[in-house]
Design a protein around this motif. Structure first.
Motif, short mmCIF file in Angstrom:
data_model
loop_
_atom_site.label_atom_id
_atom_site.label_comp_id
_atom_site.label_asym_id
_atom_site.label_seq_id
_atom_site.Cartn_x
_atom_site.Cartn_y
_atom_site.Cartn_z
N ILE A 6 0.84 -1.21 0.00
CA ILE A 6 0.00 0.00 0.00
C ILE A 6 0.87 1.25 0.00
O ILE A 6 0.62 2.19 -0.76
N ILE A 7 1.89 1.26 0.84
CA ILE A 7 2.80 2.42 0.88
C ILE A 7 3.45 2.63 -0.49
O ILE A 7 3.52 3.76 -0.99
N SER A 8 3.91 1.56 -1.13
CA SER A 8 4.53 1.67 -2.45
C SER A 8 3.54 2.20 -3.49
O SER A 8 3.89 3.06 -4.31
N GLN A 9 2.32 1.71 -3.45
CA GLN A 9 1.30 2.16 -4.42
C GLN A 9 0.94 3.62 -4.18
O GLN A 9 0.81 4.40 -5.14
N GLN A 10 0.78 4.01 -2.93
CA GLN A 10 0.46 5.41 -2.63
C GLN A 10 1.57 6.34 -3.10
O GLN A 10 1.29 7.42 -3.63
N LYS A 11 2.81 5.93 -2.93
CA LYS A 11 3.92 6.77 -3.39
C LYS A 11 3.92 6.87 -4.91
O LYS A 11 4.08 7.96 -5.46
N ALA A 12 3.71 5.75 -5.59
CA ALA A 12 3.67 5.78 -7.06
C ALA A 12 2.52 6.66 -7.55
O ALA A 12 2.69 7.45 -8.49
N ASP A 13 1.37 6.56 -6.92
CA ASP A 13 0.22 7.39 -7.30
C ASP A 13 0.52 8.87 -7.05
O ASP A 13 0.15 9.73 -7.85
N SER A 14 1.19 9.15 -5.95
CA SER A 14 1.55 10.53 -5.63
C SER A 14 2.46 11.11 -6.71
O SER A 14 2.26 12.23 -7.19
N TRP A 15 3.48 10.35 -7.12
CA TRP A 15 4.38 10.81 -8.17
C TRP A 15 3.65 11.04 -9.49
O TRP A 15 3.95 11.96 -10.22
N ARG A 16 2.68 10.18 -9.79
CA ARG A 16 1.98 10.27 -11.07
C ARG A 16 0.93 11.38 -11.11
O ARG A 16 0.75 12.02 -12.13
N PHE A 17 0.21 11.57 -10.00
CA PHE A 17 -1.00 12.39 -10.07
C PHE A 17 -0.96 13.69 -9.28
O PHE A 17 -1.82 14.54 -9.47
N GLU A 18 0.00 13.87 -8.41
CA GLU A 18 0.00 15.06 -7.56
C GLU A 18 1.03 16.09 -8.01
O GLU A 18 2.07 15.74 -8.56
N THR A 19 0.72 17.34 -7.73
CA THR A 19 1.66 18.42 -8.01
C THR A 19 2.78 18.36 -6.98
O THR A 19 2.68 17.66 -5.96
N ALA A 20 3.83 19.13 -7.21
CA ALA A 20 4.95 19.18 -6.26
C ALA A 20 4.46 19.63 -4.89
O ALA A 20 4.85 19.05 -3.86
N ARG A 21 3.59 20.62 -4.85
CA ARG A 21 3.05 21.11 -3.57
C ARG A 21 2.24 20.01 -2.87
O ARG A 21 2.38 19.80 -1.67
N GLU A 22 1.40 19.31 -3.61
CA GLU A 22 0.59 18.25 -3.02
C GLU A 22 1.47 17.11 -2.48
O GLU A 22 1.21 16.57 -1.41
N ARG A 23 2.53 16.78 -3.23
CA ARG A 23 3.45 15.73 -2.76
C ARG A 23 4.12 16.15 -1.45
O ARG A 23 4.24 15.36 -0.51
N TYR A 24 4.54 17.42 -1.40
CA TYR A 24 5.20 17.91 -0.19
C TYR A 24 4.22 17.93 0.99
O TYR A 24 4.56 17.49 2.09
N GLU A 25 3.02 18.40 0.77
CA GLU A 25 2.02 18.46 1.85
C GLU A 25 1.69 17.05 2.35
O GLU A 25 1.53 16.84 3.55
N ARG A 26 1.57 16.10 1.45
CA ARG A 26 1.33 14.72 1.86
C ARG A 26 2.51 14.20 2.69
O ARG A 26 2.33 13.56 3.72
#
Length: 194
Positions: A138-158
């Motif tokens: 789950i952690i690996s999938q969430q990270k991959a999804d974050s890289w694919r779908f989130e902006t830099a700001r969203e990744r940082y906030e997460r």
């Protein structure tokens, strides 16, 4: 210093699995203990990963090299889930990931082969093993999804929400490589410019 029995109990609680004293003793009997110095590599590139790693104190990171730059794959500090190199651990093949202590660290290890053997004999240990694996996937999938779908700001906030201790303690270079951005971009994100 806590006993391996205490650590086995902490791990079971972390994964919300009820284990009997006998189950905990079985896990404790196969656990290893190690102290790492800051900068020490626990796992080197090309080695075969054999263990699940619980960080009792300190902080480690998993990383790899890409085009001459190191990229942080994952951070683990006290209170986190177990660290492990999925592909190497399950396929018994050399890894391109390395594990480095970012701080002086105390770790406990559980050999994958021992946990598999115990899982065949003890149903609740099998539940723990499954929970550890599910959590890692789950952690690996969430990270991959974050890289694919989130902006830099969203990744940082997460990142700061999910890993507040790491956000305080890891270097800007390690955090920026984890978020797949240049250190300068991370500085702009932190300043609210992105």
């Amino acid at each position: 210093m806590e006993s391996t029995l205490d650590i086995a109990g902490i791990i079971a609680d972390k994964y919300d699995v009820q284990l009997s004293t006998d189950d905990l003793q079985q896990i404790a009997s196969v656990m290893g203990y190690r102290e790492l110095e800051k900068g020490e590599l626990y796992l080197k590139q090309g080695a075969v990963a054999k263990d699940f790693i619980y960080v009792r104190s300190g902080m480690i990171r998993q990383f790899y090299y890409k085009k001459g730059h190191d990229v942080t794959e994952h951070f683990t500090c006290e209170g986190s889930t177990l660290a492990f190199c999925i592909v190497s651990l399950f396929r018994d093949q050399p890894t391109s990931l390395m594990i480095e202590a970012l701080e002086p660290s105390v770790i406990y290890t559980i050999p994958n082969n021992s946990l598999k053997t115990l899982s065949l004999q003890f149903p609740n240990i099998a539940k723990l093993h499954i929970s550890i694996l599910e959590s890692g996937l789950i952690i690996s999938q969430q990270k991959a999804d974050s890289w694919r779908f989130e902006t830099a700001r969203e990744r940082y906030e997460r990142f700061i929400k999910e890993y507040p201790e790491v956000a305080k303690r890891a270097s800007v270079n390690h955090i920026s490589s984890y978020l797949l951005m240049a250190p300068e971009s991370l500085s702009r994100v932190r300043a609210g410019a992105l």
